[in-house]
Design a protein around this motif. Structure first.
Motif, short mmCIF file in Angstrom:
data_model
loop_
_atom_site.label_atom_id
_atom_site.label_comp_id
_atom_site.label_asym_id
_atom_site.label_seq_id
_atom_site.Cartn_x
_atom_site.Cartn_y
_atom_site.Cartn_z
N GLN A 12 0.83 -1.21 0.00
CA GLN A 12 0.00 0.00 0.00
C GLN A 12 0.86 1.25 0.00
OE1 GLN A 12 -2.49 -0.60 3.40
NE2 GLN A 12 -3.93 -1.90 2.30
N ARG A 13 1.95 1.23 0.76
CA ARG A 13 2.86 2.38 0.77
C ARG A 13 3.45 2.59 -0.62
NH1 ARG A 13 6.74 1.18 4.85
NH2 ARG A 13 7.82 0.03 3.24
N GLY A 14 3.81 1.52 -1.30
CA GLY A 14 4.33 1.61 -2.66
C GLY A 14 3.29 2.18 -3.62
N GLU A 15 2.04 1.78 -3.43
CA GLU A 15 0.96 2.31 -4.28
C GLU A 15 0.75 3.80 -4.02
OE1 GLU A 15 -2.32 -0.25 -3.43
OE2 GLU A 15 -1.39 -1.95 -4.47
N ARG A 16 0.82 4.21 -2.75
CA ARG A 16 0.70 5.65 -2.42
C ARG A 16 1.84 6.43 -3.05
NH1 ARG A 16 -0.91 3.55 2.64
NH2 ARG A 16 1.16 3.83 3.52
N LEU A 21 3.83 10.19 -7.23
CA LEU A 21 4.71 10.53 -8.35
C LEU A 21 3.91 10.85 -9.61
CD1 LEU A 21 7.67 8.00 -8.06
CD2 LEU A 21 7.56 10.38 -7.28
N ARG A 22 2.89 10.04 -9.89
CA ARG A 22 2.04 10.30 -11.07
C ARG A 22 1.42 11.68 -10.99
NH1 ARG A 22 0.47 5.20 -10.42
NH2 ARG A 22 -1.47 5.74 -9.40
N ALA A 23 0.89 12.02 -9.82
CA ALA A 23 0.24 13.32 -9.65
C ALA A 23 1.26 14.46 -9.74
CB ALA A 23 -0.50 13.36 -8.31
N ALA A 24 2.43 14.28 -9.14
CA ALA A 24 3.45 15.32 -9.17
C ALA A 24 4.00 15.52 -10.59
CB ALA A 24 4.59 14.97 -8.21
N ARG A 25 4.02 14.46 -11.36
CA ARG A 25 4.51 14.55 -12.74
C ARG A 25 3.60 15.41 -13.59
NH1 ARG A 25 3.70 11.01 -16.94
NH2 ARG A 25 2.87 9.38 -15.62
N GLY A 26 2.31 15.40 -13.27
CA GLY A 26 1.35 16.24 -13.98
C GLY A 26 1.36 16.00 -15.48
N LEU A 74 7.75 13.51 0.92
CA LEU A 74 7.44 12.20 0.34
C LEU A 74 7.24 11.16 1.44
CD1 LEU A 74 9.84 11.87 -2.72
CD2 LEU A 74 7.35 12.02 -2.74
N ALA A 75 8.12 11.15 2.41
CA ALA A 75 8.02 10.17 3.50
C ALA A 75 6.72 10.35 4.27
CB ALA A 75 9.21 10.29 4.44
N THR A 76 6.35 11.59 4.52
CA THR A 76 5.10 11.87 5.24
C THR A 76 3.90 11.44 4.41
OG1 THR A 76 6.11 13.73 6.39
CG2 THR A 76 3.70 13.70 6.27
N ALA A 77 3.91 11.77 3.13
CA ALA A 77 2.78 11.45 2.26
C ALA A 77 2.61 9.94 2.06
CB ALA A 77 2.95 12.13 0.91
N CYS A 78 3.68 9.20 2.18
CA CYS A 78 3.62 7.76 1.95
C CYS A 78 3.51 6.94 3.23
CB CYS A 78 4.85 7.31 1.16
SG CYS A 78 4.89 7.98 -0.50
N SER A 79 3.44 7.61 4.37
CA SER A 79 3.35 6.90 5.64
C SER A 79 2.01 6.19 5.76
CB SER A 79 3.54 7.86 6.81
OG SER A 79 2.40 8.68 6.95
N GLU A 80 1.92 5.30 6.72
CA GLU A 80 0.68 4.54 6.94
C GLU A 80 -0.48 5.43 7.32
OE1 GLU A 80 1.05 1.10 9.43
OE2 GLU A 80 3.05 0.68 8.66
N THR A 87 -1.89 11.34 -2.56
CA THR A 87 -1.55 12.58 -3.24
C THR A 87 -1.57 13.75 -2.31
OG1 THR A 87 -3.82 12.82 -3.97
CG2 THR A 87 -2.31 11.77 -5.50
N GLY A 88 -2.58 13.89 -1.49
CA GLY A 88 -2.64 14.95 -0.49
C GLY A 88 -2.35 16.34 -1.00
N ASP A 89 -2.08 17.27 -0.09
CA ASP A 89 -1.78 18.65 -0.45
C ASP A 89 -0.38 18.81 -1.02
OD1 ASP A 89 -4.25 19.49 0.43
OD2 ASP A 89 -3.54 19.88 2.48
N LEU A 90 0.48 17.83 -0.80
CA LEU A 90 1.85 17.92 -1.28
C LEU A 90 1.89 18.18 -2.77
CD1 LEU A 90 4.90 17.56 -0.92
CD2 LEU A 90 4.56 15.13 -1.23
N VAL A 91 1.11 17.45 -3.54
CA VAL A 91 1.14 17.58 -4.98
C VAL A 91 0.65 18.94 -5.42
CG1 VAL A 91 0.20 16.66 -7.12
CG2 VAL A 91 0.96 15.12 -5.33
N LEU A 92 -0.34 19.47 -4.72
CA LEU A 92 -0.89 20.76 -5.10
C LEU A 92 0.14 21.87 -4.99
CD1 LEU A 92 -4.39 20.47 -3.40
CD2 LEU A 92 -3.79 20.04 -5.78
N SER A 93 1.14 21.69 -4.14
CA SER A 93 2.16 22.72 -3.98
C SER A 93 3.39 22.46 -4.83
CB SER A 93 2.56 22.84 -2.50
OG SER A 93 3.17 21.63 -2.08
N ALA A 94 3.43 21.33 -5.52
CA ALA A 94 4.63 20.97 -6.32
C ALA A 94 4.69 21.75 -7.60
CB ALA A 94 4.63 19.48 -6.60
#
Length: 94
Positions: A12-16, A21-26, A74-80, A87-94
């Motif tokens: 699941q962490r790998g899927e997150r 990455l897909r979302a950040a790649r845009g 990335l570590a925070t976004a992929c945590s359990e 994707t969270g807010d991280l991608v929106l700011s990338a």
């Protein structure tokens, strides 16, 4: 060498991570991002689809750099504790 099977949480962490990455790649192509990171497009494809849920640290670092993402974020976004979308807010700011 025998690999220990991944736990459901590790998968699941790998899927997150792949979704992030897909979302950040845009709109950038997979080939462009992979080239910028110095990895093959097939490696990036496997990570994004979750078929490579535990990429090497230097691969993660290179992709983070190519996508302007911090390793801490990335570590925070992929945590359990992260949402399933990964994707969270991280991608929106990338």
């Amino acid at each position: 060498m025998v690999r220990v099977p991944l736990s459901p949480e590790e998968r699941q962490r790998g899927e997150r991570f792949g979704a992030l990455l897909r979302a950040a790649r845009g709109e950038r192509s997979m080939v462009d991002v992979a080239a910028a990171a110095g990895v093959s497009a097939e490696t990036l494809r496997k990570i994004e689809t979750g078929r490579a849920p535990t990429p090497a640290f230097f691969t993660v670092a290179a992709l983070a750099h190519a996508l302007n993402l911090s390793l801490d974020d990335l570590a925070t976004a992929c945590s359990e504790d992260a949402p399933d979308e990964g994707t969270g807010d991280l991608v929106l700011s990338a």
